[in-house]
Design a protein around this motif. Structure first.
Motif, PDB file in Angstrom:
ATOM      1  N   ALA A  96       0.837  -1.214   0.000  1.00 42.56           N
ATOM      2  CA  ALA A  96       0.000   0.000   0.000  1.00 42.56           C
ATOM      3  C   ALA A  96       0.865   1.255   0.000  1.00 42.56           C
ATOM      4  N   ILE A  97       1.997   1.200   0.690  1.00 39.31           N
ATOM      5  CA  ILE A  97       2.930   2.334   0.681  1.00 39.31           C
ATOM      6  C   ILE A  97       3.547   2.484  -0.708  1.00 39.31           C
ATOM      7  N   ASP A  98       4.000   1.369  -1.275  1.00 40.87           N
ATOM      8  CA  ASP A  98       4.728   1.411  -2.549  1.00 40.87           C
ATOM      9  C   ASP A  98       3.875   1.926  -3.708  1.00 40.87           C
ATOM     10  N   PHE A  99       2.570   1.754  -3.623  1.00 44.16           N
ATOM     11  CA  PHE A  99       1.672   2.159  -4.705  1.00 44.16           C
ATOM     12  C   PHE A  99       1.759   3.653  -5.021  1.00 44.16           C
ATOM     13  N   LEU A 100       2.111   4.466  -4.004  1.00 41.20           N
ATOM     14  CA  LEU A 100       2.029   5.927  -4.136  1.00 41.20           C
ATOM     15  C   LEU A 100       3.373   6.557  -3.802  1.00 41.20           C
ATOM     16  N   HIS A 101       3.470   7.823  -4.045  1.00 36.96           N
ATOM     17  CA  HIS A 101       4.698   8.540  -3.676  1.00 36.96           C
ATOM     18  C   HIS A 101       4.379   9.967  -3.204  1.00 36.96           C
ATOM     19  N   GLN A 102       3.954  10.799  -4.143  1.00 29.36           N
ATOM     20  CA  GLN A 102       3.733  12.204  -3.822  1.00 29.36           C
ATOM     21  C   GLN A 102       2.712  12.377  -2.703  1.00 29.36           C
ATOM     22  N   GLU A 103       1.737  11.479  -2.657  1.00 28.25           N
ATOM     23  CA  GLU A 103       0.638  11.586  -1.691  1.00 28.25           C
ATOM     24  C   GLU A 103       1.112  11.451  -0.245  1.00 28.25           C
ATOM     25  N   TRP A 104       2.296  10.833  -0.039  1.00 34.08           N
ATOM     26  CA  TRP A 104       2.810  10.645   1.326  1.00 34.08           C
ATOM     27  C   TRP A 104       3.675  11.827   1.785  1.00 34.08           C
ATOM     28  N   GLN A 105       4.123  12.644   0.836  1.00 35.21           N
ATOM     29  CA  GLN A 105       5.204  13.592   1.115  1.00 35.21           C
ATOM     30  C   GLN A 105       4.914  14.533   2.287  1.00 35.21           C
ATOM     31  N   GLY A 106       5.843  14.565   3.226  1.00 31.57           N
ATOM     32  CA  GLY A 106       5.817  15.520   4.324  1.00 31.57           C
ATOM     33  C   GLY A 106       4.786  15.253   5.403  1.00 31.57           C
ATOM     34  N   LYS A 107       4.082  14.133   5.315  1.00 35.17           N
ATOM     35  CA  LYS A 107       2.975  13.901   6.254  1.00 35.17           C
ATOM     36  C   LYS A 107       3.439  13.078   7.462  1.00 35.17           C
ATOM     37  N   PRO A 108       3.069  13.513   8.654  1.00 31.79           N
ATOM     38  CA  PRO A 108       3.418  12.754   9.863  1.00 31.79           C
ATOM     39  C   PRO A 108       2.660  11.428   9.930  1.00 31.79           C
ATOM     40  N   VAL A 109       3.325  10.439  10.537  1.00 36.15           N
ATOM     41  CA  VAL A 109       2.672   9.147  10.746  1.00 36.15           C
ATOM     42  C   VAL A 109       3.056   8.620  12.117  1.00 36.15           C
ATOM     43  N   GLY A 110       2.049   8.211  12.863  1.00 40.81           N
ATOM     44  CA  GLY A 110       2.260   7.533  14.139  1.00 40.81           C
ATOM     45  C   GLY A 110       2.164   6.036  13.925  1.00 40.81           C
ATOM     46  N   LEU A 111       2.931   5.279  14.705  1.00 38.84           N
ATOM     47  CA  LEU A 111       2.992   3.827  14.522  1.00 38.84           C
ATOM     48  C   LEU A 111       2.537   3.113  15.785  1.00 38.84           C
ATOM     49  N   ILE A 112       1.510   2.286  15.630  1.00 38.93           N
ATOM     50  CA  ILE A 112       1.019   1.453  16.720  1.00 38.93           C
ATOM     51  C   ILE A 112       1.060   0.017  16.214  1.00 38.93           C
ATOM     52  N   SER A 113       1.954  -0.770  16.813  1.00 43.15           N
ATOM     53  CA  SER A 113       2.114  -2.154  16.361  1.00 43.15           C
ATOM     54  C   SER A 113       1.510  -3.108  17.381  1.00 43.15           C
TER      55      SER A 113
END
Ligand SMILES: Cc1cc2nc3c(=O)[nH]c(=O)nc-3n(C[C@H](O)[C@H](O)[C@H](O)COP(=O)(O)O)c2cc1C
Length: 187
Positions: A96-113
Motif C-alpha cells: 500500500a505504501i509502494d503504490f504511491l509517492h507524492q501523496e505521502w510527502q511531508g505527512k506525519p505518521v504515528g505507529l502502533i504495532s
C-alpha cells in the motif's frame, strides 16, 4: 483541523488488530483534535503493485490506484495500526505504501504495532521507519507496541482499551499533532 487517517494494516478476514484500529480511531475522534477516518486495508483491497510507471510520476492507469491515491491525498497525517508477521511489518502495508509517492510527502505518521508475542511488534516498527522516510513520511518518535493481541480481542470482537493503552495512544497522537503543526504537508 488536521485530517487523520487511522490505517488498519491487516488484510486478514480474522484480523485481531482491526478492533484495535477501530478503538484507536474512536479514541482519536473523541479528542476532537483531528477529523478522523478509519481506513481498512482489507476494504481498500489493493492487488500487488501493478502500475506500469514509477509511482513518483503519478501516472496511474488503474482505478484502484486512483482511488487509493485520492484516499491518501485526503489525509494530513496518519496512524498505522500494524501487525508483526515473522518478525517484520506486513506485506500488504508495504504494498500500500509502494503504490504511491507524492501523496505521502511531508505527512506525519504515528505507529502502533501489535503481535501475539511479547514484543508487541516493536521489531516491525524499527524495520518500517526507513521505508516511511524513503517515501517522505515523517514518523513520530513516540510509538506504541501492544503484546498479546490475540488475548485482548477476538476476531470480530470489540477492543477493550485500558488506561495504559489510552495514554500510549495519546502520546502518539500528541506527537503527530505537533508534527502537523510544525510543517504543513506538501500535498
Ligand atoms: C504470517 C504470520 C506471521 C506471524 N508472525 C509473528 C511473529 O513473528 N511474532 C509474533 O509475536 N506473532 C506473530 N504472528 C501472530 C500475529 O502477531 C497475530 O496473529 C496478530 O493477530 C496478527 O495480526 P492480524 O490478526 O491483525 O492480522 C504472526 C501471524 C501471522 C498470520
Amino acid at each position: 483541523m488536521p485530517r487523520l487517517h487511522v490505517v488498519s494494516a491487516s488484510t486478514r478476514p480474522t484480523s485481531s488488530g482491526r478492533p484495535l484500529a477501530a478503538w484507536v480511531a474512536a479514541f482519536a475522534a473523541g479528542r476532537a483534535e483531528f477529523a478522523t477516518t478509519l481506513i481498512d486495508l482489507a476494504e481498500v483491497a489493493l492487488p500487488f503493485l501493478d502500475e506500469p510507471a514509477h509511482p513518483a510520476e503519478g501516472r496511474y492507469i488503474h482505478g484502484h490506484t486512483k482511488a487509493w491515491s485520492a484516499t491518501v491525498a485526503a489525509a494530513d497525517c496518519f496512524v498505522f495500526v500494524m501487525p508483526m508477521y515473522n518478525g517484520g511489518f506486513s506485506a500488504p502495508l508495504k504494498n500500500a505504501i509502494d503504490f504511491l509517492h507524492q501523496e505521502w510527502q511531508g505527512k506525519p505518521v504515528g505507529l502502533i504495532s501489535y503481535s501475539a508475542g511479547t514484543s508487541g511488534g516493536a521489531p516491525a516498527v524499527e524495520m518500517i521507519q526507513p521505508v516511511l522516510r524513503r517515501v517522505g513520511l515523517r514518523p513520530a518518535r513516540h510509538t506504541l507496541s501492544i503484546p498479546g493481541i490475540e488475548e485482548r480481542t477476538g476476531p470480530y470482537g470489540s477492543f477493550p482499551g485500558t488506561a495504559d493503552l489510552a495514554a500510549g495512544v495519546a502520546a502518539v497522537l500528541d506527537e503527530v499533532a505537533g508534527l502537523v503543526a510544525d510543517e504543513p504537508a506538501a500535498v
